[in-house]
Motif scaffolding. Structure first.
Motif, short mmCIF file in Angstrom:
data_model
loop_
_atom_site.label_atom_id
_atom_site.label_comp_id
_atom_site.label_asym_id
_atom_site.label_seq_id
_atom_site.Cartn_x
_atom_site.Cartn_y
_atom_site.Cartn_z
N ASP A 365 38.49 -43.30 48.54
CA ASP A 365 38.35 -43.66 47.24
C ASP A 365 36.76 -43.67 46.65
N LEU A 366 36.07 -44.28 47.48
CA LEU A 366 34.52 -44.44 47.39
C LEU A 366 33.91 -43.02 47.50
N ALA A 368 35.37 -40.12 46.67
CA ALA A 368 35.51 -39.45 45.33
C ALA A 368 34.62 -39.96 44.28
N LYS A 369 34.37 -41.10 44.23
CA LYS A 369 33.82 -41.79 42.98
C LYS A 369 32.47 -41.25 43.31
N LEU A 370 31.90 -41.34 44.52
CA LEU A 370 30.51 -41.06 44.71
C LEU A 370 30.31 -39.55 44.17
N LYS A 371 31.08 -38.83 44.64
CA LYS A 371 30.90 -37.31 44.47
C LYS A 371 31.05 -36.88 42.81
N THR A 372 31.98 -37.85 42.15
CA THR A 372 32.27 -37.53 40.78
C THR A 372 30.93 -38.24 39.93
N ALA A 373 30.08 -39.11 40.56
CA ALA A 373 28.87 -39.57 40.12
C ALA A 373 27.82 -38.68 40.16
N GLU A 430 32.23 -51.66 43.00
CA GLU A 430 31.66 -51.26 41.75
C GLU A 430 30.08 -51.61 41.83
N LEU A 433 28.16 -48.89 43.76
CA LEU A 433 28.11 -47.66 42.84
C LEU A 433 26.98 -47.62 41.75
#
Length: 442
Positions: A365-366, A368-373, A430, A433
């Motif tokens: 999950d992390l 994916a979130k880092l890549k999206t950011a 959170e 990030l």
């Protein structure tokens, strides 16, 4: 990128052939491998750094009004014979002959080739002024290549060439490149100090080299502390305006290499402003007038029909050399410390217990979130000991590490480590990030 599928051949021991820190760390961290004396293959991690440096160099050249092209690595010998440099350049030039017995050379620089292009294409003063550049591999057959990419035989270089109608115009072009170089090195996380330099085989009567401070530098340097404290990125720059005041403000404070050091001037500075250190050259700019345009016929017709021989300058940055220079200036006992702007990956995400359902899910999950950011992430998903994972991450020097383990997850926390400072914090995902978002380069 998952480390389990990434080509990263790290070494545990220091290679015996590596004499300086950057060479040792580039080999150990899997950035390069030697193909022949002074010639290297750039492996995936090193190539990512090389391309990021190249892009920053390109952006600043474009901002200064330079236009990019691409010239060949192999040049006709006749161009260098025309300029008079073919016999003068020495054994560093790799001379070859094709199947038709035509003499060729592997270009060590491109003054002749570009001047020949300009001479055939530009006929009017209306075509000027212009600055043209390319980023291309060069070859100089060093008698003793050493220090890895710092003094190799094959190297990636940005070389730019300015063409103007008169000396005043040439000085304006010179100033554009002077300021562009200051901005380029600052964006690379370097404090580069401009110092008056000899022009060497390039020729000319105006030259500056840009030097960064590093304990393992090639030469001694002396400068006013004010130059190290300045941040050019906070200074307004108008490339269409008069840049001379900016250039003057950077060249007025004392700065000199061993060869040009004036002890009396240096010691006249207050003690707390005196910096005596070692330095590494990362860029060099030259104004040389009509040294190449005159013998090669780079002439245009002026507004009144007169013939004008173009005034020229050249401006070099060793892109591949910069990788080594940055490591020399930014490392510790555990490995490389990359500036955020050119790090091969911004974040190293470490899964301490691969196979644990909670750790795997949190990391996925992390990730994916880092890549999206917009972060470049290297996900350490190998089934290795924790110590080995930490050692690899420290060695390759990514700016931030996020460690996910069963114990922290029970409290909803992950550990965030700043590679440069060594500071560690336990944060919620959170909050982690948000912290990284504040450090992300624009």
């Amino acid at each position: 990128m998952r480390l389990s599928s990434y080509f990263l051949p790290v070494l545990k021991e220091n290679p015996s052939e590596a004499q300086i820190v950057s060479h040792r760390l580039m080999l150990r961290a899997g950035l390069i491998r030697q193909s022949a004396a002074g010639i290297y293959t750039w492996l995936p991690l090193g190539f990512r750094v090389l391309k990021k440096i190249e892009q920053i160099v390109r952006e600043e050249q474009d901002a200064a009004g330079a236009q990019e092209l691409l010239m060949p690595t192999i040049q006709p010998a006749e161009l260098w014979q025309k300029s008079g440099r073919y016999d003068d350049y020495g054994k560093e030039m790799l001379r070859i002959t094709d199947r038709h017995e035509r003499p060729l050379l592997y270009g060590p620089t491109n003054e002749e080739m570009l001047t020949d292009i300009v001479a055939s294409e530009w006929k009017s003063y209306r075509d000027l002024p212009k600055i043209l550049y390319h980023i291309q591999w060069k070859f100089r057959d060093e008698v003793r290549p050493r220090f890895g990419v710092m003094r190799g035989r094959e190297f990636l270089m940005k070389d730019a060439y300015s063409f103007d109608l008169d000396k005043a115009g040439a000085r304006r072009s010179y100033n554009r490149m002077f300021v562009a170089y200051l901005r380029t090195f600052a964006r690379l996380g370097l404090k580069a100090i401009p110092m008056q330099a000899d022009t060497g085989p390039i020729g000319g009567d105006l030259s500056h080299e840009f030097i960064i401070l590093a304990e393992t530098g090639e030469s001694g340097v002396f400068c006013d502390k004010a130059l190290v404290e300045r941040d050019v990125l906070n200074e307004a720059v108008d490339y269409n305006g008069d840049l001379q005041p900016i250039v003057d403000s950077w060249t007025a404070p004392y700065a000199a290499t061993d060869e040009k050091h004036d002890v009396a001037r240096f010691e006249a500075l207050p003690k707390d402003r005196q910096i005596a250190a070692r330095g590494i050259e990362v860029g060099h700019i030259f104004y040389f007038g009509t040294k190449y345009s005159k013998p090669m016929g780079a002439v245009v017709q002026g507004p009144n029909g007169e013939s004008i021989t173009l005034e020229m300058g050249s401006y070099g940055i060793g892109v591949s050399r910069l990788v080594g220079a940055i490591i020399e200036a930014s490392h510790d006992d555990n490995g490389i410390i990359w500036p955020m702007s050119i790090a091969p990956f911004h974040v190293g995400l470490i899964n301490l217990k691969v196979g644990d359902a909670d750790c795997d899910k949190a990391c996925d999950d992390l990730y994916a979130k880092l890549k999206t950011a917009g972060f470049d992430v290297l996900y350490e998903d190998r089934d290795e000991r924790a110590g080995a994972k930490f050692a690899t991450m420290d060695l390759i020097g990514l700016p931030y590490q996020i460690t996910v383990g069963p114990r922290g997850l029970k409290s909803g926390l992950v550990e965030v480590k700043n590679r440069a400072t060594g500071e560690k914090e336990e944060l919620s995902i959170e909050a982690a990030l948000n912290k990284l978002a504040q450090a992300k380069p624009a």
